[in-house]
Design a protein around this motif. Structure first.
Motif, PDB file in Angstrom:
ATOM      1  N   ASP A 194      45.844  34.657  37.992  1.00 10.36           N
ATOM      2  CA  ASP A 194      45.533  34.467  36.582  1.00 10.36           C
ATOM      3  C   ASP A 194      45.968  33.102  36.069  1.00 10.36           C
ATOM      4  O   ASP A 194      45.565  32.661  34.993  1.00 10.36           O
ATOM      5  CB  ASP A 194      46.165  35.572  35.726  1.00 10.36           C
ATOM      6  CG  ASP A 194      47.690  35.613  35.842  1.00 10.36           C
ATOM      7  OD1 ASP A 194      48.241  34.846  36.653  1.00 10.36           O
ATOM      8  OD2 ASP A 194      48.300  36.422  35.128  1.00 10.36           O
TER       9      ASP A 194
ATOM     10  N   TRP B 102      43.588  37.909  42.857  1.00 10.51           N
ATOM     11  CA  TRP B 102      43.297  37.138  41.653  1.00 10.51           C
ATOM     12  C   TRP B 102      44.535  36.387  41.187  1.00 10.51           C
ATOM     13  O   TRP B 102      45.631  36.930  41.122  1.00 10.51           O
ATOM     14  CB  TRP B 102      42.817  38.082  40.555  1.00 10.51           C
ATOM     15  CG  TRP B 102      42.717  37.454  39.186  1.00 10.51           C
ATOM     16  CD1 TRP B 102      43.608  37.558  38.167  1.00 10.51           C
ATOM     17  CD2 TRP B 102      41.651  36.639  38.702  1.00 10.51           C
ATOM     18  NE1 TRP B 102      43.172  36.861  37.073  1.00 10.51           N
ATOM     19  CE2 TRP B 102      41.969  36.280  37.373  1.00 10.51           C
ATOM     20  CE3 TRP B 102      40.457  36.164  39.258  1.00 10.51           C
ATOM     21  CZ2 TRP B 102      41.142  35.492  36.587  1.00 10.51           C
ATOM     22  CZ3 TRP B 102      39.627  35.376  38.478  1.00 10.51           C
ATOM     23  CH2 TRP B 102      39.976  35.047  37.165  1.00 10.51           C
TER      24      TRP B 102
ATOM     25  N   GLN C  87      33.470  35.118  39.442  1.00  3.87           N
ATOM     26  CA  GLN C  87      34.635  35.883  39.861  1.00  3.87           C
ATOM     27  C   GLN C  87      34.369  37.390  39.788  1.00  3.87           C
ATOM     28  O   GLN C  87      33.814  37.888  38.800  1.00  3.87           O
ATOM     29  CB  GLN C  87      35.836  35.546  38.983  1.00  3.87           C
ATOM     30  CG  GLN C  87      36.188  34.075  38.956  1.00  3.87           C
ATOM     31  CD  GLN C  87      36.313  33.488  40.342  1.00  3.87           C
ATOM     32  OE1 GLN C  87      37.061  33.995  41.174  1.00  3.87           O
ATOM     33  NE2 GLN C  87      35.567  32.429  40.618  1.00  3.87           N
TER      34      GLN C  87
ATOM     35  N   LYS D 247      30.957  41.739  44.020  1.00  7.84           N
ATOM     36  CA  LYS D 247      31.565  42.743  43.149  1.00  7.84           C
ATOM     37  C   LYS D 247      31.741  44.087  43.847  1.00  7.84           C
ATOM     38  O   LYS D 247      32.759  44.761  43.659  1.00  7.84           O
ATOM     39  CB  LYS D 247      30.731  42.912  41.877  1.00  7.84           C
ATOM     40  CG  LYS D 247      29.284  43.338  42.121  1.00  7.84           C
ATOM     41  CD  LYS D 247      28.493  43.398  40.827  1.00  7.84           C
ATOM     42  CE  LYS D 247      27.054  43.822  41.082  1.00  7.84           C
ATOM     43  NZ  LYS D 247      26.257  43.873  39.820  1.00  7.84           N
TER      44      LYS D 247
ATOM     45  N   PRO E  98      42.487  30.649  37.920  1.00  2.32           N
ATOM     46  CA  PRO E  98      41.249  31.337  38.320  1.00  2.32           C
ATOM     47  C   PRO E  98      40.168  30.374  38.777  1.00  2.32           C
ATOM     48  O   PRO E  98      39.274  30.754  39.540  1.00  2.32           O
ATOM     49  CB  PRO E  98      40.838  32.072  37.040  1.00  2.32           C
ATOM     50  CG  PRO E  98      41.472  31.286  35.932  1.00  2.32           C
ATOM     51  CD  PRO E  98      42.768  30.801  36.491  1.00  2.32           C
TER      52      PRO E  98
ATOM     53  N   VAL F 287      34.912  41.006  38.791  1.00  2.00           N
ATOM     54  CA  VAL F 287      35.602  41.525  37.613  1.00  2.00           C
ATOM     55  C   VAL F 287      35.115  42.942  37.347  1.00  2.00           C
ATOM     56  O   VAL F 287      33.966  43.275  37.619  1.00  2.00           O
ATOM     57  CB  VAL F 287      35.348  40.621  36.383  1.00  2.00           C
ATOM     58  CG1 VAL F 287      33.864  40.531  36.054  1.00  2.00           C
ATOM     59  CG2 VAL F 287      36.142  41.090  35.179  1.00  2.00           C
TER      60      VAL F 287
ATOM     61  N   SER G 136      34.531  43.998  46.297  1.00  2.00           N
ATOM     62  CA  SER G 136      35.810  43.804  45.616  1.00  2.00           C
ATOM     63  C   SER G 136      36.357  45.075  44.989  1.00  2.00           C
ATOM     64  O   SER G 136      37.564  45.143  44.707  1.00  2.00           O
ATOM     65  CB  SER G 136      35.656  42.731  44.531  1.00  2.00           C
ATOM     66  OG  SER G 136      35.298  41.486  45.090  1.00  2.00           O
TER      67      SER G 136
ATOM     68  N   HIS H  23      40.905  42.691  38.037  1.00  2.00           N
ATOM     69  CA  HIS H  23      40.381  41.794  39.066  1.00  2.00           C
ATOM     70  C   HIS H  23      40.882  42.244  40.435  1.00  2.00           C
ATOM     71  O   HIS H  23      41.805  43.051  40.528  1.00  2.00           O
ATOM     72  CB  HIS H  23      40.830  40.359  38.801  1.00  2.00           C
ATOM     73  CG  HIS H  23      40.360  39.804  37.496  1.00  2.00           C
ATOM     74  ND1 HIS H  23      41.111  39.921  36.344  1.00  2.00           N
ATOM     75  CD2 HIS H  23      39.223  39.147  37.155  1.00  2.00           C
ATOM     76  CE1 HIS H  23      40.458  39.350  35.343  1.00  2.00           C
ATOM     77  NE2 HIS H  23      39.314  38.879  35.805  1.00  2.00           N
TER      78      HIS H  23
ATOM     79  N   GLN I  83      38.797  35.267  32.168  1.00  2.00           N
ATOM     80  CA  GLN I  83      39.128  36.349  33.088  1.00  2.00           C
ATOM     81  C   GLN I  83      37.892  36.966  33.716  1.00  2.00           C
ATOM     82  O   GLN I  83      37.966  38.010  34.323  1.00  2.00           O
ATOM     83  CB  GLN I  83      39.929  37.414  32.353  1.00  2.00           C
ATOM     84  CG  GLN I  83      41.301  36.933  31.918  1.00  2.00           C
ATOM     85  CD  GLN I  83      42.175  38.092  31.521  1.00  2.00           C
ATOM     86  OE1 GLN I  83      42.004  39.212  31.998  1.00  2.00           O
ATOM     87  NE2 GLN I  83      43.131  37.851  30.646  1.00  2.00           N
ATOM     88  N   GLY I  84      36.736  36.393  33.513  1.00  2.41           N
ATOM     89  CA  GLY I  84      35.607  36.899  34.271  1.00  2.41           C
ATOM     90  C   GLY I  84      34.367  37.176  33.480  1.00  2.41           C
ATOM     91  O   GLY I  84      33.431  37.747  34.021  1.00  2.41           O
TER      92      GLY I  84
END
Length: 550
Positions: A88, A86, A100, A193, A91, A102, A196, A82, A35-36
């Motif tokens: 899941d 995203w 990614q 980041k 990914p 996060v 995002s 995320h 997940q990152g």
């Protein structure tokens, strides 16, 4: 009392680690690399200074609120969120996991013990900024421990006093204090980041994702649910309330707003940058008048503030609004008449008002009101004042209120987090963990916002009235409470009233909104009597809307 909280004697007995004995709080998995978590090319975890996996620390506490003794469990930790796109399930389609975007969002949750999850309301609480941690509402308003600060002057340096909070909302609701991405003990990582997470819509999605994830992890989907946002947090709340409904099918029981700004075209700070739009001056005038009243700068001081402000509000919406609409077509006689009235209501010199063309922005007012004392008034709480850095400048160089209280809040929370919540002292990487009160993201923040139902409606400044209206129309039982301080020049109270009156909702839904004002500023809770009123109003709001038997 010193900054270490002096947890000795009877107080020490209230705080014990409970990780081994509390099955009510689910343990968070540690296998979130997919997940990152930052990784090397070979798939192994890199030696990054921050570990993007969910964490939690559990402790116990007891607080007495309004004579009611409440035993609670505190959980301090992070959840991983995320960006909105995203996937899941796949990914890897976006590239290497370490690339990614996060965010590990830090939170502190307080759960009353021995209560069934569905029988206990839960309230998600956050400050604004944008890019601010929630240390202010946590340690100043509703947490079980509260920092004591001076009322309208600079709080002396350490040691500071931390006390049991008789105004905590734990008497009516469980509480989750959420720090924005990049603040608190949380961090953001991955490629792009900042893009995002540092923006009006990305930030709102992060909070929406966090709340939905929290409800699932802690089995609270069937509990009465509330949002409590302050300042930019009110902007966020309007969007999140709608996102929760549209994207997650989650109906809220209520939204509580403190020091509201939903339409940034009403901002008084730099209103001159938006010529032909006079509304900010109109809506800020009552707060100017309240400030002048507090500092006794009015030529004719009135005894009762509320009666005085009612008169100023009427003038603002009638004669003053009409004069501003005239623009350069205003007659000399009318200009002089309005300038004289503004002098009566603000205490500013008539010639200054006329040179400003009847339009004085927030910084100019803060700089000018107490210029004869070489002092500036506070922006967030104009009861405060401080020495002027440059008496000849047009605007203040700092906010006396922020300078007066910041050290106390951050010092108290840093010790509280480490000594009581047991968080922040044992990073998985061994690195020192700094609690960041701010992400310092304002210069990187994208304020564009796409309004619901209006594709391609991205605007340079957000107007989220349509978002809150959509949430209320799709959930006609949703109740809204607005709380405001009279002495707030950051988000003037009359601005919030005006916005609530102009929500694009049917008139019958206007009855779902209630408004309360206080003899305080932006951080209403900085004034102890106002904090008590704020608690009582919020607690009553929850009791009336939680749909539980009482």
């Amino acid at each position: 009392m010193n900054r270490k909280l002096l947890l000795c004697g009877a107080a020490l007995g209230l705080w014990m680690s409970a990780a081994a004995t509390l099955p009510a709080v689910p343990a968070l998995a540690a296998d979130h690399a997919a997940q990152g978590a930052p990784q090397d090319d070979d798939g192994k975890s890199s030696l990054a200074p921050f570990d993007f996996t969910p964490r939690q620390k559990i402790s116990d506490g007891i607080v007495t609120v309004r004579g009611q003794k409440i035993a609670y469990q505190a959980v301090a930790g992070t959840l991983i969120v995320h960006p909105r796109d995203w996937d899941d399930a796949a990914p890897e389609k976006k590239g290497k996991p370490g690339d990614q975007p996060v965010a590990a969002m830090f939170y502190v949750a307080y759960f009353k013990k021995n209560v069934a999850p569905a029988a206990r309301p839960i309230t998600f609480v956050y400050n604004g900024g944008p890019g601010s941690a929630t240390v202010w509402l946590h340690m100043g308003a509703f947490g079980p421990r509260r920092i004591v600060t001076a009322d309208d002057t600079h709080t002396p340096a350490a040691p500071y006093k931390l006390v049991d909070n008789d105004d905590s909302l734990l008497d009516v609701t469980d509480l989750v204090f959420i720090d924005a991405p990049g603040t608190g003990f949380g961090r953001i990582g991955g490629k792009d980041k900042e893009k995002s997470f540092y923006g009006t819509d990305p930030d709102a999605w992060a909070f929406t994702d966090f709340i939905a994830q929290f409800l699932g992890r802690y089995h609270r989907y069937n509990a009465p649910k509330y949002l409590f946002g302050e300042s930019y947090g009110t902007t966020r709340s309007a969007i999140v309330a709608n996102m929760l409904k549209q994207d997650k099918e989650i109906d809220l029981n209520g939204v509580m707003l403190l020091s509201q700004i939903l339409d940034y075209d009403n901002n008084i700070d730099r209103a001159e940058a938006n010529p032909s739009v006079d509304q900010p001056y109109i809506l800020a005038l009552p707060s100017y008048a309240a400030t002048a009243w507090y500092h006794r700068k009015l030529p004719h001081q009135q005894a009762d503030l509320k009666t005085f402000l009612h008169e100023v509000e009427h003038f603002a919406l009638s004669d003053y609004a009409g004069a501003l609409q005239d623009g350069t077509a205003i007659t000399d006689q009318r200009l002089n008449e309005i300038a004289a009235r503004l002098h009566d209501y603000t205490g500013l010199p008539v010639d200054y008002i006329k040179r400003a063309n009847l339009r004085v922005n927030g910084g100019e007012f803060e700089k000018t009101l107490m210029a004869d004392e070489d002092a500036d008034t506070g922006r967030l709480d104009s009861r405060f004042s401080g020495a002027s850095i440059d008496p000849l400048s047009q605007h203040p160089f700092y906010d006396p209120m922020d300078s007066a209280m910041g050290s106390a809040y951050l010092s108290a929370f840093n010790d509280y987090a480490r000594d009581v919540l047991h968080y922040g002292g044992d990073s998985p990487t061994g690195a020192y963990e700094e609690y960041k009160a701010s992400a310092h993201s304002i210069g990187k923040w994208s304020f564009t916002h796409e309004q619901p139902g209006i594709p391609h409606s991205n605007r340079g400044l957000p107007n989220v009235l349509p978002d809150l209206a959509m949430a209320m129309k799709e959930n006609p039982m949703l109740k809204v409470q607005l709380n405001q301080g009279y002495f707030d020049l950051g988000t003037p109270y009359f601005e919030g009233v005006y916005e609530m009156r102009h929500l694009p909702i049917p008139r019958k839904l206007a009855g779902n909104i209630e408004i309360h004002q206080y003899m305080s500023g932006h951080m209403v809770y900085a004034h102890a009597p106002a904090l008590k009123e704020l608690h009582d109003n919020a607690a009553d709001f929850i009791r009336r809307t939680d749909n539980l038997p009482h």
